[in-house]
Enzyme design. Structure first.
Site, PDB file in Angstrom:
ATOM      1  N   HIS A  78      -2.193   7.552 -13.203  1.00 47.28           N
ATOM      2  CA  HIS A  78      -1.982   8.888 -12.635  1.00 47.28           C
ATOM      3  C   HIS A  78      -0.590   9.363 -13.034  1.00 47.28           C
ATOM      4  CE1 HIS A  78      -5.025   8.682  -9.054  1.00 47.28           C
ATOM      5  NE2 HIS A  78      -5.543   8.239 -10.174  1.00 47.28           N
ATOM      6  N   TYR A 211      -1.343  14.142  -0.604  1.00 48.57           N
ATOM      7  CA  TYR A 211      -0.659  13.877   0.667  1.00 48.57           C
ATOM      8  C   TYR A 211      -0.619  15.207   1.422  1.00 48.57           C
ATOM      9  CZ  TYR A 211       1.063   9.367  -1.149  1.00 48.57           C
ATOM     10  OH  TYR A 211       1.151   8.090  -1.644  1.00 48.57           O
ATOM     11  N   PRO A 303       3.223   2.773   4.933  1.00 47.00           N
ATOM     12  CA  PRO A 303       2.514   2.906   3.651  1.00 47.00           C
ATOM     13  C   PRO A 303       2.673   4.253   2.948  1.00 47.00           C
ATOM     14  CG  PRO A 303       0.964   2.855   5.494  1.00 47.00           C
ATOM     15  CD  PRO A 303       2.302   2.571   6.058  1.00 47.00           C
ATOM     16  N   LYS A 307       4.870   1.454  -1.216  1.00 46.60           N
ATOM     17  CA  LYS A 307       5.882   0.555  -1.784  1.00 46.60           C
ATOM     18  C   LYS A 307       5.693  -0.931  -1.450  1.00 46.60           C
ATOM     19  CE  LYS A 307       8.506   3.188  -4.137  1.00 46.60           C
ATOM     20  NZ  LYS A 307       7.397   3.458  -5.046  1.00 46.60           N
ATOM     21  N   TYR A 399       8.903   7.298  -6.372  1.00 41.84           N
ATOM     22  CA  TYR A 399       7.468   7.004  -6.248  1.00 41.84           C
ATOM     23  C   TYR A 399       6.977   6.133  -7.404  1.00 41.84           C
ATOM     24  CZ  TYR A 399       2.686   7.745  -4.672  1.00 41.84           C
ATOM     25  OH  TYR A 399       1.415   7.542  -4.192  1.00 41.84           O
TER      26      TYR A 399
HETATM   27  P1  RFL Z   1       0.516 -10.572   2.307  1.00 42.75           P
HETATM   28  O1  RFL Z   1      -0.363  -9.830   1.365  1.00 42.75           O
HETATM   29  O2  RFL Z   1       0.408 -10.266   3.751  1.00 42.75           O
HETATM   30  O3  RFL Z   1       0.222 -12.115   2.048  1.00 42.75           O
HETATM   31  C1  RFL Z   1       0.687 -13.122   2.927  1.00 42.75           C
HETATM   32  C2  RFL Z   1      -0.263 -14.294   2.831  1.00 42.75           C
HETATM   33  O4  RFL Z   1       0.245 -15.360   3.621  1.00 42.75           O
HETATM   34  C3  RFL Z   1      -0.830 -15.942   4.343  1.00 42.75           C
HETATM   35  N1  RFL Z   1      -0.258 -16.642   5.524  1.00 42.75           N
HETATM   36  C4  RFL Z   1      -0.171 -17.977   5.628  1.00 42.75           C
HETATM   37  N2  RFL Z   1      -0.537 -18.964   4.799  1.00 42.75           N
HETATM   38  C5  RFL Z   1      -0.312 -20.258   5.199  1.00 42.75           C
HETATM   39  N3  RFL Z   1       0.227 -20.582   6.417  1.00 42.75           N
HETATM   40  C6  RFL Z   1       0.626 -19.604   7.260  1.00 42.75           C
HETATM   41  N4  RFL Z   1       1.185 -19.926   8.441  1.00 42.75           N
HETATM   42  C7  RFL Z   1       0.429 -18.242   6.890  1.00 42.75           C
HETATM   43  N5  RFL Z   1       0.681 -17.053   7.485  1.00 42.75           N
HETATM   44  C8  RFL Z   1       0.261 -16.101   6.648  1.00 42.75           C
HETATM   45  C9  RFL Z   1      -1.719 -14.758   4.684  1.00 42.75           C
HETATM   46  O5  RFL Z   1      -3.039 -15.138   4.998  1.00 42.75           O
HETATM   47  C10 RFL Z   1      -1.632 -13.952   3.387  1.00 42.75           C
HETATM   48  O6  RFL Z   1      -2.631 -14.303   2.472  1.00 42.75           O
HETATM   49  O7  RFL Z   1       2.066 -10.428   1.928  1.00 42.75           O
HETATM   50  P2  RFL Z   1       2.796 -10.185   0.499  1.00 42.75           P
HETATM   51  O8  RFL Z   1       2.288 -11.130  -0.523  1.00 42.75           O
HETATM   52  O9  RFL Z   1       4.221 -10.127   0.841  1.00 42.75           O
HETATM   53  O10 RFL Z   1       2.280  -8.740   0.034  1.00 42.75           O
HETATM   54  C11 RFL Z   1       2.637  -7.581   0.735  1.00 42.75           C
HETATM   55  C12 RFL Z   1       1.510  -6.548   0.659  1.00 42.75           C
HETATM   56  O11 RFL Z   1       0.296  -7.151   1.069  1.00 42.75           O
HETATM   57  C13 RFL Z   1       1.795  -5.303   1.510  1.00 42.75           C
HETATM   58  O12 RFL Z   1       3.163  -4.962   1.446  1.00 42.75           O
HETATM   59  C14 RFL Z   1       0.972  -4.090   1.053  1.00 42.75           C
HETATM   60  O13 RFL Z   1      -0.395  -4.266   1.300  1.00 42.75           O
HETATM   61  C15 RFL Z   1       1.450  -2.814   1.746  1.00 42.75           C
HETATM   62  N6  RFL Z   1       0.665  -1.620   1.408  1.00 42.75           N
HETATM   63  C16 RFL Z   1       0.874  -0.941   0.234  1.00 42.75           C
HETATM   64  N7  RFL Z   1       1.746  -1.427  -0.696  1.00 42.75           N
HETATM   65  C17 RFL Z   1       1.884  -0.796  -1.899  1.00 42.75           C
HETATM   66  O14 RFL Z   1       2.686  -1.250  -2.726  1.00 42.75           O
HETATM   67  N8  RFL Z   1       1.173   0.336  -2.250  1.00 42.75           N
HETATM   68  C18 RFL Z   1       0.275   0.885  -1.374  1.00 42.75           C
HETATM   69  O15 RFL Z   1      -0.393   1.855  -1.740  1.00 42.75           O
HETATM   70  C19 RFL Z   1       0.127   0.267  -0.071  1.00 42.75           C
HETATM   71  N9  RFL Z   1      -0.751   0.755   0.809  1.00 42.75           N
HETATM   72  C20 RFL Z   1      -0.317  -1.146   2.296  1.00 42.75           C
HETATM   73  C21 RFL Z   1      -0.993   0.073   1.969  1.00 42.75           C
HETATM   74  C22 RFL Z   1      -0.651  -1.828   3.443  1.00 42.75           C
HETATM   75  C23 RFL Z   1      -1.606  -1.340   4.287  1.00 42.75           C
HETATM   76  N10 RFL Z   1      -1.940  -2.096   5.420  1.00 42.75           N
HETATM   77  C24 RFL Z   1      -3.271  -2.413   5.782  1.00 42.75           C
HETATM   78  C25 RFL Z   1      -0.912  -2.872   6.067  1.00 42.75           C
HETATM   79  C26 RFL Z   1      -1.947   0.596   2.817  1.00 42.75           C
HETATM   80  C27 RFL Z   1      -2.229  -0.082   3.987  1.00 42.75           C
HETATM   81  C28 RFL Z   1      -3.233   0.561   4.906  1.00 42.75           C
HETATM   82  C1  PHB Z   2      -4.135   3.635  -0.961  1.00 49.58           C
HETATM   83  O1  PHB Z   2      -4.832   4.058  -1.901  1.00 49.58           O
HETATM   84  O2  PHB Z   2      -4.535   2.732  -0.202  1.00 49.58           O
HETATM   85  C2  PHB Z   2      -2.791   4.226  -0.702  1.00 49.58           C
HETATM   86  C3  PHB Z   2      -2.271   5.134  -1.608  1.00 49.58           C
HETATM   87  C4  PHB Z   2      -1.027   5.692  -1.369  1.00 49.58           C
HETATM   88  C5  PHB Z   2      -0.337   5.353  -0.223  1.00 49.58           C
HETATM   89  C6  PHB Z   2      -0.847   4.425   0.669  1.00 49.58           C
HETATM   90  C7  PHB Z   2      -2.091   3.868   0.438  1.00 49.58           C
HETATM   91  O3  PHB Z   2       0.871   5.936   0.018  1.00 49.58           O
END
Ligand code: RFL
Ligand code: PHB
Length: 407
Positions: A78, A211, A303, A307, A399
């Site tokens: 994009h 957005y 979110p 990032k 971004y």
């Molecule tokens: P994770 O992915 O949470 O992975 C951590 C792992 O550790 C395991 N764990 C354990 N394992 C062993 N023993 C224990 N005691 C443990 N405790 C936990 C867990 O099961 C898991 O597998 O962390 P990591 O690797 O730091 O990654 C971070 C990302 O997952 C997170 O920042 C993103 O998902 C945030 N996020 C977004 N980030 C982006 O860069 N772009 C996006 O568009 C974006 N959109 C989002 C998001 C997060 C969202 N939610 C649901 C929180 C949108 C949403 C809705």
């Molecule tokens: C997504 O596609 O899940 C998404 C995209 C942009 C955001 C957060 C989540 O800022």
């Protein structure tokens, strides 16, 4: 008591999310051994729907690591996003495109976080046969202040295990066991709203993310593939997703995303709607002795700036370089600088995510953010962002992601 089964590696990695798996791959490429320990099973980790936006430097790194084959075929490049809002309360909303290609010469790639995780697991487990232990229970970290830290756990077969290592990477997310052990200072903001997110089997009707700032609350139009749309609406904290019927969700999306000529394709929800609270959190330092925090274990962003996963990957890039230098050359300077180096990028992303969140959401009119003064500031910021090339460029460069090491 039965004796624990002992093993040894150079780096013990707790957590098989993006942080843990990218770190494992970077270490493997540099010839450093690691074992990844994950509480959940592989199916769960691969199915967890989360982020969707990869910054340009993230894509570049995955490419250099040789794990971007499917990302290059299926990821959706994009070159902009739209900010959608009305000039005045009650007026029809208009789209204002932020053209990343024109402003900063690059863009982002839409590709689900769980696809990145699947690709990294296929590469490590299926292709290279390297260790990832799923279903570990009661994991505990020991002697992190010494040169000989260790990790204990009960494995999926019920056996007690111990792993001796040189370094431990706490990549275990927000609810993991690593951060409490570091006992860092925590800087935090909890926002007075959450996001309700759905994944719909419906073809996206735009090529780019939208957005939308609306009097009823924020909405985000995103996607995962030419057949799947990802949508979010701002909801109050403590919302029970079962109070939101499918019809109510579509209704809110149609209202908040309404814009001349814009339609939304509806479709069956592929998974149950979920509610994500919005918070900012920074733990510092990101290190205690031989234990290093990375990703969501160390910091959380709302979110709105997309990032979280990108920051997790930027952290472990710094950590991998530092660990390789320490273990191969006996030079601990990278490890000593790890926390400060990462925190510079972390705070930039925290500011950007807070800025996007504050500009785009609807705040309670009885509070500072939502009173007449707060709304006036918000409107002014939206207008400035889409009319000033300097302001739009600032949004665009944050971004798409500042180059690694630039902050
Ligand atoms: P994770 O992915 O949470 O992975 C951590 C792992 O550790 C395991 N764990 C354990 N394992 C062993 N023993 C224990 N005691 C443990 N405790 C936990 C867990 O099961 C898991 O597998 O962390 P990591 O690797 O730091 O990654 C971070 C990302 O997952 C997170 O920042 C993103 O998902 C945030 N996020 C977004 N980030 C982006 O860069 N772009 C996006 O568009 C974006 N959109 C989002 C998001 C997060 C969202 N939610 C649901 C929180 C949108 C949403 C809705
Ligand atoms: C997504 O596609 O899940 C998404 C995209 C942009 C955001 C957060 C989540 O800022």
């Amino acid at each position: 008591m039965t004796q624990r089964r002992e093993s040894r590696t150079q780096v013990g990695i707790v957590g098989a999310g993006p942080a843990g798996l990218v770190l494992a791959k970077l270490l493997d490429l540099a010839g450093v051994e690691a074992v990844v320990l994950e509480a959940r099973d592989r199916g769960y980790v691969e199915a967890r729907v989360r982020a969707g936006v990869l910054e340009a430097p993230t894509v570049e790194l995955l490419r250099e690591m040789g794990v971007a084959g499917r990302l290059e075929r299926e990821g959706m490049p994009h070159t902009g996003i739209s900010l959608r809002f009305a000039e005045a309360p009650g007026a029809p909303a208009q789209d204002h495109r932020i053209d990343f290609a024109d402003l900063v010469g690059t863009g982002i790639t839409v590709y689900g976080q769980q696809e990145v995780v699947k690709d990294l697991l296929a590469d490590r487990v299926d292709d290279a046969g390297l260790p990832v232990e799923f279903g570990v229970a009661d994991l505990a970290l020991h002697d992190v202040d010494s040169d000989a830290p260790s990790i204990t756990w009960t494995d999926a077969d019920g056996a007690d295990r111990v792993l001796h290592c040189d370094v431990i990477a706490g990549c275990d997310g927000f609810h993991g066991v690593s951060r409490p052990l570091v006992a860092p200072d925590i800087a935090e903001r909890v926002y007075p709203f959450s996001w309700l997110g759905v994944l719909a089997k419906a073809a996206p009707t735009t090529d780019e993310l939208v957005y939308a700032h609306h009097d009823d609350g924020f909405a985000l139009y995103s996607m995962r593939s030419p057949e799947v749309t990802r949508l979010y609406v701002q909801v109050p904290n403590d919302t029970d997703p079962s109070d939101w019927s499918d019809a109510r969700i579509w209704d809110a999306l149609h209202t908040r995303l309404a814009c001349d000529g814009f339609t939304i394709n509806e479709g069956e929800f592929i998974e149950k709607p979920s509610v994500t609270p919005m918070r900012s959190m920074v733990a510092s330092p990101m290190r205690r002795g031989r234990l290093f925090l990375a990703g969501d274990a160390a910091h959380i962003v709302p979110p709105t700036g997309a990032k979280g996963m990108n920051l997790a990957i930027a952290d472990v890039r710094v950590l991998a370089d530092a660990v390789v230098r320490a273990l191969r050359e006996g030079d601990d300077a990278g490890l000593a600088a790890y926390s400060d180096t990462c925190l510079r990028r972390v705070w930039r992303a925290e500011h950007f995510s807070w800025f996007m969140t504050s500009m785009l959401h609807r705040f309670d009119p009885a509070t500072e953010g939502g009173d007449a003064f707060g709304v006036g500031l918000q409107r002014s910021q939206l207008r400035y962002t889409v009319t000033s090339r300097a302001a739009a460029t600032s949004l665009a460069e944050n971004y798409v992601g500042l180059p690694h090491g630039a902050v």
